[in-house]
Design an enzyme around this catalytic site. Structure first.
Site, PDB file in Angstrom:
ATOM      1  N   SER A 105       0.824  -1.213   0.000  1.00 34.55           N
ATOM      2  CA  SER A 105       0.000   0.000   0.000  1.00 34.55           C
ATOM      3  C   SER A 105       0.858   1.263   0.000  1.00 34.55           C
ATOM      4  CB  SER A 105      -0.897   0.028   1.237  1.00 34.55           C
ATOM      5  OG  SER A 105      -1.621  -1.173   1.359  1.00 34.55           O
TER       6      SER A 105
HETATM    7  N1  SAH Z   1      -0.435  -5.108   4.025  1.00 35.04           N
HETATM    8  C1  SAH Z   1       0.314  -5.403   2.812  1.00 35.04           C
HETATM    9  C2  SAH Z   1      -0.402  -4.944   1.565  1.00 35.04           C
HETATM   10  C3  SAH Z   1      -1.298  -5.972   1.159  1.00 35.04           C
HETATM   11  S1  SAH Z   1      -2.160  -5.901  -0.360  1.00 35.04           S
HETATM   12  C4  SAH Z   1       1.704  -4.839   2.858  1.00 35.04           C
HETATM   13  O1  SAH Z   1       2.025  -4.104   3.798  1.00 35.04           O
HETATM   14  O2  SAH Z   1       2.484  -5.143   1.956  1.00 35.04           O
HETATM   15  C5  SAH Z   1      -3.507  -6.929   0.133  1.00 35.04           C
HETATM   16  C6  SAH Z   1      -3.156  -8.372   0.432  1.00 35.04           C
HETATM   17  O3  SAH Z   1      -4.367  -8.984   0.855  1.00 35.04           O
HETATM   18  C7  SAH Z   1      -2.679  -9.164  -0.785  1.00 35.04           C
HETATM   19  O4  SAH Z   1      -1.439  -9.747  -0.510  1.00 35.04           O
HETATM   20  C8  SAH Z   1      -3.764 -10.212  -0.974  1.00 35.04           C
HETATM   21  O5  SAH Z   1      -3.279 -11.463  -1.433  1.00 35.04           O
HETATM   22  C9  SAH Z   1      -4.348 -10.328   0.430  1.00 35.04           C
HETATM   23  N2  SAH Z   1      -5.716 -10.843   0.499  1.00 35.04           N
HETATM   24  C10 SAH Z   1      -6.750 -10.642  -0.359  1.00 35.04           C
HETATM   25  N3  SAH Z   1      -7.848 -11.287   0.055  1.00 35.04           N
HETATM   26  C11 SAH Z   1      -7.506 -11.914   1.221  1.00 35.04           C
HETATM   27  C12 SAH Z   1      -8.216 -12.752   2.141  1.00 35.04           C
HETATM   28  N4  SAH Z   1      -9.495 -13.106   1.946  1.00 35.04           N
HETATM   29  N5  SAH Z   1      -7.550 -13.218   3.223  1.00 35.04           N
HETATM   30  C13 SAH Z   1      -6.242 -12.875   3.453  1.00 35.04           C
HETATM   31  N6  SAH Z   1      -5.525 -12.101   2.612  1.00 35.04           N
HETATM   32  C14 SAH Z   1      -6.153 -11.626   1.513  1.00 35.04           C
END
Ligand code: SAH
Length: 230
Positions: free
Chosen positions: A79
């Protein structure tokens, strides 16, 4: 893309040694985070400390402190720094909390949270990302974070309740299991809205009697929170 090529063409930036990255990081906090109204000194300090460039794939490293999301593989993104700051500030962490993160991704947000709370539990649905993030966090010494590959809609019931929950992918509505796992007096920050459409960064507060109050903070654009059966 032009910016990437520009940065890679600048040897000083593409191969910036540790302290050059530290300078970029201080500037990021000043110009992107403080300038846009984030004031919690503990949040600002955590963002000055966590080496964001070590959480992005190396071709993107020179852009790690720029004002936007970046690809981390598997169609996912780390993000924008400002969004990490806003969500983290909304949780009002004081140091003793047990925190749940949904969407580990690179592990960056989890590392930031771990400097501000007692324990961080983080769930990632893409197993490779979960494995990589767990390794990265271990190597960098973020020992308060536990990572699990799984479906974030289920939460982490064995470790519940959580004083704070942060969701870094957007569900279409508030996930009921996560609401259940939020402690009385707890705070949850999450984007809510349709995939690829208008989403709202939302703060959910649960009072001592278990009543829920929601407040919309900002318009945002996150990757969708996917259902396990894809
Ligand atoms: N917090 C992260 C950014 C994540 S982007 C960072 O600091 O880098 C969002 C993430 O959510 C992605 O990796 C995606 O695979 C995950 N995601 C999407 N749906 C999800 C779910 N149902 N359960 C767990 N993770 C999920």
């Amino acid at each position: 893309m032009a910016l990437l090529l520009f940065c890679l063409a600048q040897p000083s930036l593409a191969q910036a040694p540790g302290d050059a990255y530290a300078q970029l990081r201080q500037a990021m906090v000043r110009t992107q985070i403080q300038a846009r109204g984030v004031t919690d000194p503990r949040v600002l300090e955590a963002l000055r400390e966590v080496p964001r460039h070590l959480f992005v794939p190396w071709p993107w490293r020179a852009l790690a402190y720029t004002d936007g999301p970046l690809p981390i593989g598997h169609g996912q993104t780390i993000s924008q720094p400002l969004v990490v700051a806003l969500m983290t500030e909304a949780l009002k962490l004081r140091g003793q909390e047990r925190v749940l993160e949904i969407g580990t991704g690179s592990g960056y947000q989890a590392a930031v949270l771990s400097l501000l709370a007692a324990e961080v539990y983080s769930i990632e649905i893409v197993p490779e990302l979960a494995r990589e993030a767990e390794q990265r966090l271990r190597l960098l010494g973020y020992s308060k974070v536990r990572v699990r590959a799984g479906d974030g809609y289920q939460g982490w019931p064995e470790a519940a309740p959580f004083a704070a929950i942060v969701v870094t992918a957007a569900p279409e509505s508030l996930p009921p299991r996560l609401l259940e796992q939020l402690a009385p007096g707890g705070r949850m920050a999450l984007p809510v809205g349709p995939a690829g459409g208008d989403q709202s960064l939302t703060l959910v507060e649960k009072d001592a009697e278990g009543r829920i109050k929601t407040t919309v903070l900002e318009p945002v654009r996150f990757v969708p929170m996917v259902k396990e059966a894809r």
